[in-house]
Design an enzyme around this catalytic site. Structure first.
Site, PDB file in Angstrom:
ATOM      1  N   LYS A  89       2.464 -30.850  20.124  1.00 16.06           N
ATOM      2  CA  LYS A  89       1.796 -32.016  18.625  1.00 16.06           C
ATOM      3  C   LYS A  89       2.220 -33.196  19.673  1.00 16.06           C
ATOM      4  O   LYS A  89       2.071 -33.957  20.504  1.00 16.06           O
ATOM      5  CB  LYS A  89       3.505 -31.583  18.032  1.00 16.06           C
ATOM      6  CG  LYS A  89       2.968 -32.465  16.726  1.00 16.06           C
ATOM      7  CD  LYS A  89       2.357 -31.122  15.566  1.00 16.06           C
ATOM      8  CE  LYS A  89       2.087 -31.963  14.728  1.00 16.06           C
ATOM      9  NZ  LYS A  89       1.823 -30.621  13.712  1.00 16.06           N
ATOM     10  N   ASP A 131      -3.342 -33.013  10.858  1.00 11.05           N
ATOM     11  CA  ASP A 131      -2.217 -32.931  10.576  1.00 11.05           C
ATOM     12  C   ASP A 131      -2.270 -33.757   9.974  1.00 11.05           C
ATOM     13  O   ASP A 131      -3.097 -34.814   9.247  1.00 11.05           O
ATOM     14  CB  ASP A 131      -0.565 -33.263  11.241  1.00 11.05           C
ATOM     15  CG  ASP A 131       0.666 -33.100  10.995  1.00 11.05           C
ATOM     16  OD1 ASP A 131       0.992 -31.159  10.472  1.00 11.05           O
ATOM     17  OD2 ASP A 131       1.672 -34.118  10.787  1.00 11.05           O
TER      18      ASP A 131
HETATM   19  P1  NDP Z   1      -1.963 -34.777   4.163  1.00  5.56           P
HETATM   20  O1  NDP Z   1      -2.353 -36.459   5.055  1.00  5.56           O
HETATM   21  O2  NDP Z   1      -3.803 -33.672   3.535  1.00  5.56           O
HETATM   22  O3  NDP Z   1      -1.422 -34.826   2.771  1.00  5.56           O
HETATM   23  C1  NDP Z   1       0.351 -35.349   3.021  1.00  5.56           C
HETATM   24  C2  NDP Z   1       0.692 -35.194   1.346  1.00  5.56           C
HETATM   25  O4  NDP Z   1       1.820 -35.666   1.767  1.00  5.56           O
HETATM   26  C3  NDP Z   1       0.099 -36.706   0.639  1.00  5.56           C
HETATM   27  O5  NDP Z   1      -0.301 -36.241  -1.172  1.00  5.56           O
HETATM   28  C4  NDP Z   1       1.038 -37.882   0.926  1.00  5.56           C
HETATM   29  O6  NDP Z   1       1.234 -38.529   0.145  1.00  5.56           O
HETATM   30  C5  NDP Z   1       2.258 -37.469   0.686  1.00  5.56           C
HETATM   31  N1  NDP Z   1       3.775 -37.727   1.623  1.00  5.56           N
HETATM   32  C6  NDP Z   1       3.680 -38.490   2.523  1.00  5.56           C
HETATM   33  N2  NDP Z   1       4.609 -38.334   2.970  1.00  5.56           N
HETATM   34  C7  NDP Z   1       5.408 -38.710   2.217  1.00  5.56           C
HETATM   35  C8  NDP Z   1       6.467 -38.680   1.757  1.00  5.56           C
HETATM   36  N3  NDP Z   1       7.291 -39.350   2.775  1.00  5.56           N
HETATM   37  N4  NDP Z   1       6.870 -38.966   0.835  1.00  5.56           N
HETATM   38  C9  NDP Z   1       6.701 -38.385  -0.109  1.00  5.56           C
HETATM   39  N5  NDP Z   1       4.788 -37.879   0.149  1.00  5.56           N
HETATM   40  C10 NDP Z   1       4.538 -37.962   0.767  1.00  5.56           C
HETATM   41  O7  NDP Z   1      -1.434 -33.771   5.052  1.00  5.56           O
HETATM   42  P2  NDP Z   1      -1.155 -32.528   4.950  1.00  5.56           P
HETATM   43  O8  NDP Z   1      -1.462 -31.713   3.681  1.00  5.56           O
HETATM   44  O9  NDP Z   1      -1.883 -31.897   5.911  1.00  5.56           O
HETATM   45  O10 NDP Z   1       0.090 -31.850   5.852  1.00  5.56           O
HETATM   46  C11 NDP Z   1       1.170 -31.717   4.539  1.00  5.56           C
HETATM   47  C12 NDP Z   1       2.479 -30.992   5.736  1.00  5.56           C
HETATM   48  O11 NDP Z   1       2.390 -30.060   5.902  1.00  5.56           O
HETATM   49  C13 NDP Z   1       2.899 -31.796   6.702  1.00  5.56           C
HETATM   50  O12 NDP Z   1       4.753 -31.987   7.692  1.00  5.56           O
HETATM   51  C14 NDP Z   1       2.551 -31.215   7.463  1.00  5.56           C
HETATM   52  O13 NDP Z   1       2.738 -31.640   9.186  1.00  5.56           O
HETATM   53  C15 NDP Z   1       1.944 -29.985   7.151  1.00  5.56           C
HETATM   54  N6  NDP Z   1       1.143 -28.475   7.692  1.00  5.56           N
HETATM   55  C16 NDP Z   1       0.321 -29.262   6.998  1.00  5.56           C
HETATM   56  C17 NDP Z   1      -0.852 -27.874   8.951  1.00  5.56           C
HETATM   57  C18 NDP Z   1      -2.495 -28.678   8.086  1.00  5.56           C
HETATM   58  O14 NDP Z   1      -3.725 -27.368   8.780  1.00  5.56           O
HETATM   59  N7  NDP Z   1      -2.703 -29.536   7.538  1.00  5.56           N
HETATM   60  C19 NDP Z   1       0.184 -27.271   9.235  1.00  5.56           C
HETATM   61  C20 NDP Z   1       0.642 -26.783   8.813  1.00  5.56           C
HETATM   62  C21 NDP Z   1       1.674 -27.996   8.558  1.00  5.56           C
HETATM   63  P3  NDP Z   1       0.462 -40.281   0.564  1.00  5.56           P
HETATM   64  O15 NDP Z   1      -0.779 -40.164   0.296  1.00  5.56           O
HETATM   65  O16 NDP Z   1       0.659 -41.097  -0.571  1.00  5.56           O
HETATM   66  O17 NDP Z   1       0.798 -40.314   1.623  1.00  5.56           O
END
Ligand code: NDP
Length: 450
Positions: free
Chosen positions: A129, A169
């Site tokens: 990571k 991520d």
């Molecule tokens: P994105 O950056 O596309 O989206 C993240 C989302 O979560 C946004 O809506 C963001 O809001 C919100 N968010 C971030 N921090 C916080 C917080 N502290 N409190 C509330 N909401 C929050 O990321 P992903 O969708 O790619 O990833 C989301 C999760 O999934 C992570 O934990 C990641 O590690 C996990 N993941 C992702 C994978 C992937 O293929 N993308 C694979 C496996 C796991 P805002 O825009 O306001 O920051």
């Protein structure tokens, strides 16, 4: 004593001593070690070979300076990381996170979890990571590009298509992967599958964008079919986040007959009792990079509430935390349980606190842990690596069908391991053990070489 086994207690005490001040990493290690109580009792050969002592220590941890110039001509400095946790079963593989909260603890917790998740997919991928405390919010395209180029200038020394293959991520989507891949290609003068999540014109895989969210729903569907003899049809679903994972979780949940009534971002959440209009969310988040709040100006009858934790007070059958770590705590779990939630499956990494997980398990709520439920993203990254090695591309339908197979297998492997080790239906334990056994086998075969 936190553990029944004195051996596991010793391993955990050493990890605490070596990594003090890293709460997320310690939380992740503790959860995994707790699952190993029956392994330690039944497989003394693993204890003798020090497999668990070794698996909690990363093979390599790189930290570096990332300097770049902002639009005002000012030099900015961020910190970059890559942890190469375990390569026993394949090249290191895991995403890059760009978020101001990124630090060594978060990168190590994610890298550690990634080892088991990647193993569970059945594909030959080790765990890694990386990322930086760079905050992409409010930055111009040019600033993002200069940061990504500087980040890759150092990272490229440590990665390679057969060594370590990063992906996206939080904060790293198609645009950032493009800038990083372009810089790698320029520095190395080679076109190889060194990153996944690439654009389709330069080696990306169809269905990668959708994979984590779709995979989460394939897993959830199989879990409720097998463990409750029910399906998603007619179920009310709440999904936190509105990023890559949340959007495609919504798309597949809706396709499978569920109704998604709430989503969020880090400022607040929207509630739309008619069912969220996903086209509006995609326009806001994928095109305009706007706040979720804007949804209520475009869709009548929807509500917006400040603060993201309130999303868990909305009654639902299925809750899918898809935003970030520790976003669902014991209080939120209690409200979900009181409102009759049937299943919780983690789209984000470690979104539920240990207290929340314990509450769900105690209440008999089906619980799909992240390393099993959200493995669809990295599985499809593995399929992207396959296609790059073959210099060939599969159709969307081919990739999606493989993804679905992988997710169904992951559920059954985790479920069967929970049964074999005496805790039928405890998928946290099942996923940890099933992921671990393949890595442990490979490490045993190598002897003590690292
Ligand atoms: P994105 O950056 O596309 O989206 C993240 C989302 O979560 C946004 O809506 C963001 O809001 C919100 N968010 C971030 N921090 C916080 C917080 N502290 N409190 C509330 N909401 C929050 O990321 P992903 O969708 O790619 O990833 C989301 C999760 O999934 C992570 O934990 C990641 O590690 C996990 N993941 C992702 C994978 C992937 O293929 N993308 C694979 C496996 C796991 P805002 O825009 O306001 O920051």
């Amino acid at each position: 004593m936190e553990f029944k086994s004195a051996y596991l207690q010793g391993v955990y005490d050493t990890v605490c001593k070596r990594n003090s001040g890293e709460p997320e990493f310690l939380q992740a290690v503790k959860e995994v070690l707790e699952s190993f109580e029956p392994v330690v009792a039944q497989k003394p050969e693993l204890v003798e070979a020090g497999i668990i002592d070794r698996i909690v220590e990363p093979e390599r941890f790189v930290q570096f300076r990332v300097s770049w110039v902002d639009d005002a001509g000012k030099v900015q400095v961020n910190r970059g990381y890559r942890v190469q946790f375990n390569s026993a079963i394949g090249p290191y593989k895991g995403g890059l996170r760009l978020h101001p909260s990124v630090n060594a603890s978060i990168i190590k917790f994610l890298g550690f979890e990634q080892c088991f998740k990647n193993s569970l997919t059945g594909l030959p991928m080790g765990g890694g990571k990386g990322g930086s405390d760079f905050d992409p919010k409010g930055k111009s395209n040019g600033e993002i590009m200069r940061f990504c180029q500087s980040f890759m200038t150092e990272l490229c020394r440590h990665i390679g298509p057969d060594t370590d293959v990063p992906a996206g991520d939080i904060g790293v989507g198609g645009r950032e992967i493009g800038f990083m891949y372009g810089q790698y290609k320029r520095l190395r003068n080679e076109h190889t599958g060194v990153l996944t999540g690439k654009g389709l014109s330069y080696g990306g895989s169809l269905a990668r964008k959708e994979a984590t969210g779709y995979g989460l729903l394939y897993f959830t569907d199989e879990m409720i079919r097998c463990m409750k003899n029910e399906s998603l049809k007619g179920k009310t679903v709440v999904i936190s986040g509105s990023g890559n994972v949340a959007i495609y979780a919504n798309e597949k949940a809706t396709e499978l007959g569920g109704k998604v009534v709430a989503m969020s971002d880090s400022n607040g959440y929207i509630y739309d009792p008619k069912g969220i209009d996903l086209a509006v969310v995609k326009q806001l988040k994928e095109v305009e990079r706007a706040r979720i709040k804007e949804y209520v100006n475009r869709v009548s009858g929807a509500e917006y509430h400040d603060g993201c934790r309130g999303i868990w007070t909305i009654p639902c059958d299925i809750a899918l935390p898809c935003a970030t770590q520790n976003e669902l705590d014991a209080d939120s779990a209690a409200v979900l349980i009181k409102n009759g939630v049937m299943a919780v499956a983690e789209g984000a990494n470690m979104p539920s606190t240990p207290e929340a997980v314990a509450a769900f398990q105690k209440a008999g709520v089906l619980f799909g842990p992240a390393k099993a439920a959200n493995a669809g993203g990295v599985a499809t990254s593995g399929l992207e690596m396959c296609q790059n090695s073959m210099r060939y591309s599969w159709t969307f339908e081919e990739v999606d069908a493989k993804l679905k197979d992988i997710m169904i297998n992951i559920f059954h492997n985790a479920f069967n391991a929970s049964k074999e080790f005496g805790s039928e239906g405890n998928l946290v334990m099942g996923a940890n053990i099933a992921g671990f056994m393949k890595i442990a086998d490979a490490m045993l075969a190598y002897g003590v070489c690292y």
